[in-house]
Design an enzyme around this catalytic site. Structure first.
Site, PDB file in Angstrom:
ATOM      1  CD  GLU A 105      -2.941   1.206   0.396  1.00 30.52           C
ATOM      2  OE1 GLU A 105      -2.553   1.490  -0.866  1.00 30.52           O
ATOM      3  OE2 GLU A 105      -4.007   1.394   0.594  1.00 30.52           O
ATOM      4  CG  ASP A 106      -0.971   4.606  -1.424  1.00 32.63           C
ATOM      5  OD1 ASP A 106      -1.590   4.159  -0.851  1.00 32.63           O
ATOM      6  OD2 ASP A 106      -1.585   5.642  -2.452  1.00 32.63           O
ATOM      7  CG  ASP A 109      -5.462   9.231   6.032  1.00 28.96           C
ATOM      8  OD1 ASP A 109      -4.780   9.782   6.671  1.00 28.96           O
ATOM      9  OD2 ASP A 109      -6.635   9.515   5.704  1.00 28.96           O
ATOM     10  CG  PHE A 158      -3.439  15.291   0.842  1.00 29.91           C
ATOM     11  CD1 PHE A 158      -4.338  14.406   1.233  1.00 29.91           C
ATOM     12  CD2 PHE A 158      -3.147  15.553  -0.347  1.00 29.91           C
ATOM     13  CE1 PHE A 158      -4.840  13.725  -0.061  1.00 29.91           C
ATOM     14  CE2 PHE A 158      -3.545  14.959  -1.756  1.00 29.91           C
ATOM     15  CZ  PHE A 158      -4.421  13.834  -1.254  1.00 29.91           C
ATOM     16  NE  ARG A 171      -2.413   8.785  -9.991  1.00 26.35           N
ATOM     17  CZ  ARG A 171      -3.107   8.189  -8.872  1.00 26.35           C
ATOM     18  NH1 ARG A 171      -2.423   7.747  -7.959  1.00 26.35           N
ATOM     19  NH2 ARG A 171      -4.323   8.172  -8.793  1.00 26.35           N
TER      20      ARG A 171
HETATM   21  P1  5GP Z   1      -7.541   5.123   4.385  1.00 32.38           P
HETATM   22  O1  5GP Z   1      -8.520   3.992   3.901  1.00 32.38           O
HETATM   23  O2  5GP Z   1      -6.421   4.461   5.069  1.00 32.38           O
HETATM   24  O3  5GP Z   1      -8.137   6.318   4.979  1.00 32.38           O
HETATM   25  O4  5GP Z   1      -6.898   5.901   3.062  1.00 32.38           O
HETATM   26  C1  5GP Z   1      -5.716   4.980   2.225  1.00 32.38           C
HETATM   27  C2  5GP Z   1      -5.962   5.663   1.018  1.00 32.38           C
HETATM   28  O5  5GP Z   1      -6.245   7.103   1.170  1.00 32.38           O
HETATM   29  C3  5GP Z   1      -4.590   5.662   0.180  1.00 32.38           C
HETATM   30  O6  5GP Z   1      -4.427   4.470  -0.276  1.00 32.38           O
HETATM   31  C4  5GP Z   1      -4.701   6.881  -0.577  1.00 32.38           C
HETATM   32  O7  5GP Z   1      -4.995   6.417  -1.810  1.00 32.38           O
HETATM   33  C5  5GP Z   1      -5.333   7.696   0.210  1.00 32.38           C
HETATM   34  N1  5GP Z   1      -4.651   8.960   1.049  1.00 32.38           N
HETATM   35  C6  5GP Z   1      -4.578   8.662   2.316  1.00 32.38           C
HETATM   36  N2  5GP Z   1      -3.787   9.704   2.729  1.00 32.38           N
HETATM   37  C7  5GP Z   1      -3.406  10.335   1.793  1.00 32.38           C
HETATM   38  C8  5GP Z   1      -2.341  11.768   1.470  1.00 32.38           C
HETATM   39  O8  5GP Z   1      -2.128  12.198   2.210  1.00 32.38           O
HETATM   40  N3  5GP Z   1      -2.194  11.772   0.179  1.00 32.38           N
HETATM   41  C9  5GP Z   1      -2.749  11.202  -1.106  1.00 32.38           C
HETATM   42  N4  5GP Z   1      -2.459  11.582  -2.187  1.00 32.38           N
HETATM   43  N5  5GP Z   1      -3.600  10.109  -0.770  1.00 32.38           N
HETATM   44  C10 5GP Z   1      -3.995   9.575   0.531  1.00 32.38           C
END
Ligand code: 5GP
Length: 185
Positions: A105-106, A109, A158, A171
């Site tokens: 995963e990237d 959050d 962010f 990206r």
């Molecule tokens: P979660 O479900 O954990 O809230 O979010 C996961 C997804 O939200 C990540 O795979 C990503 O696509 C997006 N995301 C969360 N934080 C960021 C951020 O700081 N920047 C970007 N570009 N995407 C984020």
């Protein structure tokens, strides 16, 4: 000569520089290599944000039997906050039963995406299921996730670059950057 890569511009500030990312990716790969036997490793990458990370990570692994699979999940549109809704938009087309699976995963959050994904994949009875994430924002966690390998813990900002977007832009930056107010439309 190597091509010039795109780095931070007037609307972005570098949080983690490209060289630091590459160094950490190599460290993660050697940890992963040490933790798994020589059986095939199914690397399941979450599109689109993890595409650069998974490409670099897999090339740093020193084993030939890395099977790379993709899934896509949407939880963010062009907005900066999670909707809390997770939708599977692309499923695996392989059977992972009895296999070692590593989700790539990237960023973690709220944890909603990975909480959903691990529950989904566990139902398919892999031999093992672990997660590697390049970035982690622990302050933002709403749902629990157990992440075995973490590249960097970052503050609640962010970020874009190295695969991560804002409304599909940024990206292709080589660094991980924080978007300034001017960069947000
Ligand atoms: P979660 O479900 O954990 O809230 O979010 C996961 C997804 O939200 C990540 O795979 C990503 O696509 C997006 N995301 C969360 N934080 C960021 C951020 O700081 N920047 C970007 N570009 N995407 C984020």
């Amino acid at each position: 000569m190597l091509p010039q890569t795109l780095t931070a511009g007037p609307r972005t500030r570098i949080l983690i520089a490209a060289e630091q990312i590459q160094q950490r990716v190599r460290e993660l790969a050697s940890q992963i290599d040490a933790d798994y036997t020589q059986d095939p490793l199914y690397v399941v990458s979450v599109l689109k944000g993890a595409f650069i990370f998974v490409a670099d990570l897999c090339r740093a692994l020193k084993r030939p039997n890395v099977r790379i699979e993709f899934m896509a999940i949407s939880s963010y549109g062009s907005e900066k906050t999670t909707s809390g809704q997770v939708k599977l938009t692309r499923d695996l087309d392989v059977n992972i039963e009895g296999q070692n699976v590593l989700i790539v995963e990237d960023i973690v959050d709220s944890g909603i995406t990975l909480n959903y994904l691990t529950r989904l994949l566990r139902q398919r009875h892999p031999r093992s299921l672990e997660i590697v994430t390049l970035l982690d924002k622990p302050e933002r966690r709403i749902q629990p996730v157990s992440v075995k390998y973490i590249g960097f813990q970052i503050p609640d900002e962010f970020v874009v670059g190295y695969g991560l977007d804002y409304a599909e832009d940024y990206r292709n930056l080589s660094d991980i950057c924080v978007l300034s107010e001017a960069g947000i439309r």
